[in-house]
Design a protein around this motif. Structure first.
Motif, PDB file in Angstrom:
ATOM      1  N   SER A  31     -68.170  31.603  37.641  1.00 42.24           N
ATOM      2  CA  SER A  31     -67.853  30.922  36.377  1.00 42.24           C
ATOM      3  C   SER A  31     -66.680  31.615  35.696  1.00 42.24           C
ATOM      4  CB  SER A  31     -69.060  30.930  35.443  1.00 42.24           C
ATOM      5  OG  SER A  31     -70.158  30.250  36.017  1.00 42.24           O
ATOM      6  N   LEU A  32     -65.858  30.799  35.036  1.00 39.12           N
ATOM      7  CA  LEU A  32     -64.687  31.334  34.351  1.00 39.12           C
ATOM      8  C   LEU A  32     -64.582  30.703  32.976  1.00 39.12           C
ATOM      9  CD1 LEU A  32     -61.243  32.161  35.758  1.00 39.12           C
ATOM     10  CD2 LEU A  32     -61.370  30.643  33.770  1.00 39.12           C
ATOM     11  N   PHE A  33     -64.261  31.529  31.996  1.00 45.81           N
ATOM     12  CA  PHE A  33     -64.216  31.101  30.603  1.00 45.81           C
ATOM     13  C   PHE A  33     -62.851  31.455  30.007  1.00 45.81           C
ATOM     14  CE2 PHE A  33     -68.845  30.524  30.132  1.00 45.81           C
ATOM     15  CZ  PHE A  33     -69.301  31.236  31.233  1.00 45.81           C
ATOM     16  N   TRP A  34     -62.306  30.552  29.194  1.00 43.18           N
ATOM     17  CA  TRP A  34     -61.109  30.842  28.409  1.00 43.18           C
ATOM     18  C   TRP A  34     -61.486  30.895  26.928  1.00 43.18           C
ATOM     19  CZ3 TRP A  34     -56.435  32.399  29.931  1.00 43.18           C
ATOM     20  CH2 TRP A  34     -56.016  32.136  31.246  1.00 43.18           C
ATOM     21  N   TYR A  35     -61.094  31.996  26.262  1.00 47.30           N
ATOM     22  CA  TYR A  35     -61.354  32.181  24.844  1.00 47.30           C
ATOM     23  C   TYR A  35     -60.031  32.392  24.104  1.00 47.30           C
ATOM     24  CZ  TYR A  35     -66.297  33.231  25.867  1.00 47.30           C
ATOM     25  OH  TYR A  35     -67.612  33.174  26.271  1.00 47.30           O
ATOM     26  N   ARG A  36     -60.066  32.116  22.802  1.00 49.85           N
ATOM     27  CA  ARG A  36     -58.944  32.423  21.930  1.00 49.85           C
ATOM     28  C   ARG A  36     -59.483  33.286  20.788  1.00 49.85           C
ATOM     29  NH1 ARG A  36     -55.695  27.570  19.072  1.00 49.85           N
ATOM     30  NH2 ARG A  36     -57.758  27.194  18.148  1.00 49.85           N
ATOM     31  N   LEU A  45     -64.622  29.887  22.204  1.00 48.39           N
ATOM     32  CA  LEU A  45     -64.583  29.393  23.571  1.00 48.39           C
ATOM     33  C   LEU A  45     -63.757  28.112  23.620  1.00 48.39           C
ATOM     34  CD1 LEU A  45     -65.614  29.512  26.518  1.00 48.39           C
ATOM     35  CD2 LEU A  45     -67.527  28.081  25.773  1.00 48.39           C
ATOM     36  N   LEU A  46     -62.795  28.086  24.523  1.00 53.44           N
ATOM     37  CA  LEU A  46     -61.955  26.894  24.673  1.00 53.44           C
ATOM     38  C   LEU A  46     -62.498  25.973  25.770  1.00 53.44           C
ATOM     39  CD1 LEU A  46     -58.420  28.557  24.497  1.00 53.44           C
ATOM     40  CD2 LEU A  46     -59.713  27.484  22.646  1.00 53.44           C
ATOM     41  N   ILE A  47     -62.759  26.545  26.935  1.00 56.93           N
ATOM     42  CA  ILE A  47     -63.205  25.760  28.082  1.00 56.93           C
ATOM     43  C   ILE A  47     -63.858  26.695  29.084  1.00 56.93           C
ATOM     44  CG2 ILE A  47     -60.967  26.016  29.242  1.00 56.93           C
ATOM     45  CD1 ILE A  47     -61.345  23.208  30.422  1.00 56.93           C
ATOM     46  N   TYR A  48     -64.800  26.168  29.903  1.00 58.85           N
ATOM     47  CA  TYR A  48     -65.302  26.984  30.983  1.00 58.85           C
ATOM     48  C   TYR A  48     -65.530  26.165  32.241  1.00 58.85           C
ATOM     49  CZ  TYR A  48     -70.336  25.819  30.383  1.00 58.85           C
ATOM     50  OH  TYR A  48     -71.572  25.200  30.311  1.00 58.85           O
ATOM     51  N   ASP A  57     -65.131  21.318  27.799  1.00 60.76           N
ATOM     52  CA  ASP A  57     -63.814  21.575  27.202  1.00 60.76           C
ATOM     53  C   ASP A  57     -63.795  21.196  25.725  1.00 60.76           C
ATOM     54  OD1 ASP A  57     -61.954  18.620  28.339  1.00 60.76           O
ATOM     55  OD2 ASP A  57     -63.864  18.849  27.294  1.00 60.76           O
ATOM     56  N   SER A  58     -64.965  21.159  25.119  1.00 60.47           N
ATOM     57  CA  SER A  58     -65.049  20.726  23.725  1.00 60.47           C
ATOM     58  C   SER A  58     -64.342  21.674  22.760  1.00 60.47           C
ATOM     59  CB  SER A  58     -66.515  20.562  23.305  1.00 60.47           C
ATOM     60  OG  SER A  58     -67.215  21.783  23.446  1.00 60.47           O
ATOM     61  N   GLY A  59     -64.071  22.885  23.197  1.00 60.68           N
ATOM     62  CA  GLY A  59     -63.381  23.847  22.344  1.00 60.68           C
ATOM     63  C   GLY A  59     -61.871  23.770  22.425  1.00 60.68           C
ATOM     64  N   GLU A  62     -56.639  20.563  21.100  1.00 60.91           N
ATOM     65  CA  GLU A  62     -56.027  19.248  21.118  1.00 60.91           C
ATOM     66  C   GLU A  62     -55.394  19.022  22.484  1.00 60.91           C
ATOM     67  OE1 GLU A  62     -52.324  19.725  18.401  1.00 60.91           O
ATOM     68  OE2 GLU A  62     -53.834  21.133  17.687  1.00 60.91           O
ATOM     69  N   ASP A  63     -54.801  17.840  22.636  1.00 69.01           N
ATOM     70  CA  ASP A  63     -54.282  17.453  23.946  1.00 69.01           C
ATOM     71  C   ASP A  63     -53.135  18.332  24.420  1.00 69.01           C
ATOM     72  OD1 ASP A  63     -54.775  13.874  23.431  1.00 69.01           O
ATOM     73  OD2 ASP A  63     -56.137  15.504  23.954  1.00 69.01           O
ATOM     74  N   ARG A  64     -52.590  19.129  23.555  1.00 66.80           N
ATOM     75  CA  ARG A  64     -51.503  20.009  23.970  1.00 66.80           C
ATOM     76  C   ARG A  64     -52.012  21.115  24.891  1.00 66.80           C
ATOM     77  NH1 ARG A  64     -49.660  23.166  20.649  1.00 66.80           N
ATOM     78  NH2 ARG A  64     -51.254  23.063  19.006  1.00 66.80           N
ATOM     79  N   PHE A  65     -53.321  21.335  24.881  1.00 59.63           N
ATOM     80  CA  PHE A  65     -53.936  22.371  25.702  1.00 59.63           C
ATOM     81  C   PHE A  65     -54.553  21.744  26.951  1.00 59.63           C
ATOM     82  CE2 PHE A  65     -54.306  26.288  23.017  1.00 59.63           C
ATOM     83  CZ  PHE A  65     -53.682  25.806  21.889  1.00 59.63           C
ATOM     84  N   SER A  66     -54.314  22.390  28.090  1.00 64.04           N
ATOM     85  CA  SER A  66     -54.955  21.955  29.328  1.00 64.04           C
ATOM     86  C   SER A  66     -55.252  23.184  30.179  1.00 64.04           C
ATOM     87  CB  SER A  66     -54.066  20.976  30.100  1.00 64.04           C
ATOM     88  OG  SER A  66     -52.855  21.603  30.480  1.00 64.04           O
TER      89      SER A  66
END
Lengths: 114, 110
Positions: A31-36, A45-48, A57-59, A62-66
């Motif tokens: 598992s991998l997680f991206w945080y800000r 949490l941004l996405i995991y 990806d609820s965190g 906006e659409d600028r993030f992928s």
């Protein structure tokens, strides 16, 4: 053992430019997680991903993030176009397997958007 | 969803004294509570964790206690040393996601 590896460690860019952050999880972790992290909002949490599949990806602000995880040893977080309010420290974390809970963080990427 | 509150936001102690940081959580379904230590310019480092079926866990100078009824958990550091100075974060896990507290800046003065 090598921990979670992130690159670059620092990134300075101008508003409107594309930014790509990279992460290599600990070998064997599923598992991998991206945080800000910001002073105002703390650690978010941004996405995991589990087994390279995005689960939540609820965190993502906006659409600028992928984010993508093309294989078990690599993930990217992309911001396009970048804005000054995206300035923060971005962390990647990995977890051994879905039945375990421990997350191990990388050193982070400090992003500054001017 | 889960909400985790952490207190105090700053804590100053003399070397050798004990330090206690407290957190409360809102979702009774949360079942995992880790503590992280973050030093300047580094990523959070997992230092101890506890699961909801355990009331207390100890590892050398650090311990964590969990009160499920009251929905709060605490980090205890005994015999503090200057190298314990850092920001400490608690977290609760709900549906596979960690929700972090706002952090406690601990300063240990020699």
């Amino acid at each position: 053992d090598a921990g979670v590896i992130q690159s670059p460690r620092h990134e300075v860019t101008e508003m409107g430019q594309e930014v790509t952050l990279r992460c290599k999880p600990i070998s064997g972790h599923n598992s991998l997680f991206w945080y800000r992290q910001t002073m105002m909002r703390g650690l978010e949490l941004l996405i995991y991903f589990n087994n390279n599949v995005p689960i939540d990806d609820s965190g993502m602000p906006e659409d600028r993030f992928s984010a993508k995880m093309p294989n078990a040893s690599f993930s990217t977080l992309k911001i396009q176009p970048s804005e000054p309010r995206d300035s923060a420290v971005y962390f990647c974390a990995s977890r051994p397997q879905r039945g375990s809970y421990e997350q191990y963080f990388g050193p982070g990427t400090r992003l500054t958007v001017t | 969803g889960e909400n985790v509150e952490q207190h105090p936001s700053t804590l100053s102690v003399q070397e050798g004294d004990s330090a206690v940081i407290k957190c409360t959580y809102s979702d009774s379904a949360s079942n995992y509570f880790p503590w992280y230590k973050q030093e300047l310019g580094k990523g959070p480092q997992l230092i101890i964790d506890i699961r909801s079926n355990v009331g207390e866990k100890k590892d050398q100078r650090i311990a964590v206690t969990l009160n499920k009824t009251a929905k709060h958990f605490s980090l205890h550091i005994t015999e503090t040393q200057p190298e314990d100075s850092a920001v400490y974060f608690c977290a609760g896990m709900n549906t596979d996601k960690l929700i972090f507290g706002t952090g406690t800046r601990l300063q240990v003065f020699p």
